[in-house]
Design an enzyme around this catalytic site. Sequence first.
Site, mmCIF file in Angstrom:
data_model
loop_
_atom_site.group_PDB
_atom_site.id
_atom_site.type_symbol
_atom_site.label_atom_id
_atom_site.label_comp_id
_atom_site.label_asym_id
_atom_site.label_seq_id
_atom_site.Cartn_x
_atom_site.Cartn_y
_atom_site.Cartn_z
ATOM 1 N N GLU A 1 4.992 -8.136 68.815
ATOM 2 C CA GLU A 1 3.671 -8.630 68.448
ATOM 3 C C GLU A 1 3.043 -7.696 67.414
ATOM 4 O OE1 GLU A 1 2.050 -11.478 69.515
ATOM 5 O OE2 GLU A 1 3.979 -12.000 70.405
ATOM 6 N N ARG B 1 8.957 -21.629 64.286
ATOM 7 C CA ARG B 1 9.103 -20.512 65.230
ATOM 8 C C ARG B 1 10.592 -20.329 65.422
ATOM 9 N NH1 ARG B 1 10.279 -17.082 68.533
ATOM 10 N NH2 ARG B 1 8.909 -16.224 70.121
ATOM 11 N N ARG C 1 4.611 -25.841 66.363
ATOM 12 C CA ARG C 1 5.623 -25.239 65.489
ATOM 13 C C ARG C 1 6.989 -25.846 65.790
ATOM 14 N NH1 ARG C 1 4.436 -19.097 67.215
ATOM 15 N NH2 ARG C 1 4.933 -20.145 69.182
#
Length: 167
Positions: A51, A43, A85
């Site tokens: 998004e 990430r 992540r």
Amino acid sequence: VAAALAAAPIMSSAAEVLGRVVGVLDGDTVDLMTADKQQVRVRLSGIDAPEKAQPFSQVAKRALSDLVFDRDVSVIGTKTDRYGRFVGKILVAGTDANLRLVAAGLAWHFKRYEHEQPPADRVTYARAESEARSKTLGLWRESSPVAPWDYRSAVRSREARDLASDL
């Protein structure tokens, strides 16, 4: 590598993960394959890209892909997030890919987590976002761009209302 990262949600100092980007999931998440064939989901730190259902989501994903896909990169980070992540800054041939997305107007500087960035990055990312806004680059062309964190919050509220009305 992935198991070690997952076992340490917050590391005491910066860690570096080297590998080749084998997948770009969206404008701020990639999959990396290390030399020892460990896949690490990364990430991008310091930024938040639109998004999937938001304007410029696919543009951000494509820009990130153009920068890093099938390239050897270095990821510098200090933690894994609640989804496992590794959170870090991606450097490809010495270029900060995270910063490039902000400068192109394809991601916000994620100020909620800026305290996790080195002070110089904090200033540079904030300045890059300000310049992209003033030049109306990328998502800043929209009349009222909605920050991804606000979008996610609205979706969660809508889902909670829908669930409550189904009861």
